[in-house]
Design a protein around this motif. Structure first.
Motif, PDB file in Angstrom:
ATOM      1  N   PHE A  33      -2.296   1.772 -12.156  1.00  0.00           N
ATOM      2  CA  PHE A  33      -2.769   3.119 -11.870  1.00  0.00           C
ATOM      3  C   PHE A  33      -2.723   4.146 -12.731  1.00  0.00           C
ATOM      4  O   PHE A  33      -1.864   4.336 -13.505  1.00  0.00           O
ATOM      5  N   ARG A  34      -4.023   4.814 -12.831  1.00  0.00           N
ATOM      6  CA  ARG A  34      -4.028   6.086 -13.397  1.00  0.00           C
ATOM      7  C   ARG A  34      -3.629   7.134 -12.566  1.00  0.00           C
ATOM      8  O   ARG A  34      -4.466   7.309 -11.422  1.00  0.00           O
ATOM      9  N   CYS A  35      -2.445   7.842 -12.618  1.00  0.00           N
ATOM     10  CA  CYS A  35      -2.057   8.348 -11.619  1.00  0.00           C
ATOM     11  C   CYS A  35      -2.608   9.980 -11.401  1.00  0.00           C
ATOM     12  O   CYS A  35      -3.309  10.314 -12.572  1.00  0.00           O
ATOM     13  N   MET A  36      -2.097  10.603 -10.352  1.00  0.00           N
ATOM     14  CA  MET A  36      -2.685  12.125 -10.337  1.00  0.00           C
ATOM     15  C   MET A  36      -2.063  13.032 -11.475  1.00  0.00           C
ATOM     16  O   MET A  36      -2.951  13.931 -11.792  1.00  0.00           O
ATOM     17  N   ASP A  37      -1.090  12.876 -11.866  1.00  0.00           N
ATOM     18  CA  ASP A  37      -0.443  13.419 -13.191  1.00  0.00           C
ATOM     19  C   ASP A  37      -0.924  13.030 -14.655  1.00  0.00           C
ATOM     20  O   ASP A  37      -0.567  13.307 -15.649  1.00  0.00           O
ATOM     21  N   GLY A  38      -1.954  11.828 -14.449  1.00  0.00           N
ATOM     22  CA  GLY A  38      -2.471  11.258 -15.534  1.00  0.00           C
ATOM     23  C   GLY A  38      -1.445   9.939 -16.366  1.00  0.00           C
ATOM     24  O   GLY A  38      -1.922   9.529 -17.104  1.00  0.00           O
ATOM     25  N   GLN A  41       0.778  -1.376  -0.001  1.00  0.00           N
ATOM     26  CA  GLN A  41       0.032  -0.078   0.070  1.00  0.00           C
ATOM     27  C   GLN A  41       0.910   1.450   0.281  1.00  0.00           C
ATOM     28  O   GLN A  41       0.399   2.361  -0.790  1.00  0.00           O
ATOM     29  N   ARG A  42       1.733   1.322   0.864  1.00  0.00           N
ATOM     30  CA  ARG A  42       2.859   2.401   0.590  1.00  0.00           C
ATOM     31  C   ARG A  42       3.582   2.523  -0.454  1.00  0.00           C
ATOM     32  O   ARG A  42       3.559   3.731  -1.042  1.00  0.00           O
ATOM     33  N   LEU A  43       3.885   1.586  -1.350  1.00  0.00           N
ATOM     34  CA  LEU A  43       4.322   1.675  -2.586  1.00  0.00           C
ATOM     35  C   LEU A  43       3.520   2.396  -3.575  1.00  0.00           C
ATOM     36  O   LEU A  43       3.830   3.146  -4.289  1.00  0.00           O
ATOM     37  N   ALA A  44       2.098   1.700  -3.350  1.00  0.00           N
ATOM     38  CA  ALA A  44       1.267   2.382  -4.432  1.00  0.00           C
ATOM     39  C   ALA A  44       0.809   3.773  -3.989  1.00  0.00           C
ATOM     40  O   ALA A  44       0.849   4.547  -4.955  1.00  0.00           O
ATOM     41  N   LEU A  45       0.970   4.169  -2.854  1.00  0.00           N
ATOM     42  CA  LEU A  45       0.793   5.738  -2.633  1.00  0.00           C
ATOM     43  C   LEU A  45       2.193   6.437  -2.948  1.00  0.00           C
ATOM     44  O   LEU A  45       1.789   7.652  -3.689  1.00  0.00           O
ATOM     45  N   ALA A  46       3.420   5.928  -2.820  1.00  0.00           N
ATOM     46  CA  ALA A  46       4.525   6.836  -3.341  1.00  0.00           C
ATOM     47  C   ALA A  46       4.402   6.959  -4.909  1.00  0.00           C
ATOM     48  O   ALA A  46       4.695   7.900  -5.302  1.00  0.00           O
TER      49      ALA A  46
END
Length: 180
Positions: A53-58, A2-7
């Protein structure tokens, strides 16, 4: 995990806005410098129907850690072919794919890329270099999902997302995109 996913998926708002302001939507007639392992591993995961994951920066990111070892898998050929076919469809001027020298099987992946490029009648250059991140940060137009590279590059193209859109379509991403 989970930490890796957040990072890997979240970033400060300032970095997101900066990255988005430097994203280009077309690579037609432009030379593009590609973070080979970053892009190909993401596509292998997509063709494996695994977690992306589709991340915050796209960008599209995975949780796979390279750590110096890589092996070709059954999805490697599909990933390379889809990557090169998309570059051809997007009419990229020249494509330079960088692979990290210290990573195992980079030579074998280089051969596979050249084999698929020949089949598609596409001119690409594959360079096995060290350090790839440093090289890419200083190129005029790159393709990578690596946040460190994206924070320092001049312009970037969201190649993994484009390849998935063209070859798979509606992918079941874990969506981390905020309203900015």
């Amino acid at each position: 995990m989970q930490r890796l996913a957040l990072a890997r998926t979240i970033s400060p708002k300032e970095e997101i806005l900066s990255r988005l302001s430097r994203e280009v939507k077309s690579i037609e007639d432009k030379t593009i410098y590609i973070d080979g392992f970053n892009v190909i591993i993401g596509l292998e995961i997509a063709f494996s129907d695994s977690m992306l994951f589709r991340c915050m920066d796209g960008t599209i990111r995975d949780l796979a850690g390279l750590r110096g070892t890589y092996r070709l898998i059954p999805e490697t050929g599909m990933a390379v072919n889809a990557l090169l076919a998309t570059l051809k469809e997007e009419k990229a001027g020249k494509s330079v794919i960088y692979l990290d020298k210290p990573v195992s099987n980079s030579g074998r992946l280089k051969e596979k890329i050249y084999q698929h490029a020949k089949e598609l009648d596409l001119e690409v250059e594959v360079l096995v270099e060290d350090p790839v991140d440093y090289e890419l940060k200083h190129k005029p137009l790159i393709a990578s999902g690596d946040a460190i590279i994206l924070n320092e590059c001049d312009k970037w193209f969201n190649l993994v997302r484009r390849v998935i859109e063209k070859n798979i379509g509606n992918y079941p991403y874990i969506d981390i995109c905020p309203e900015l």
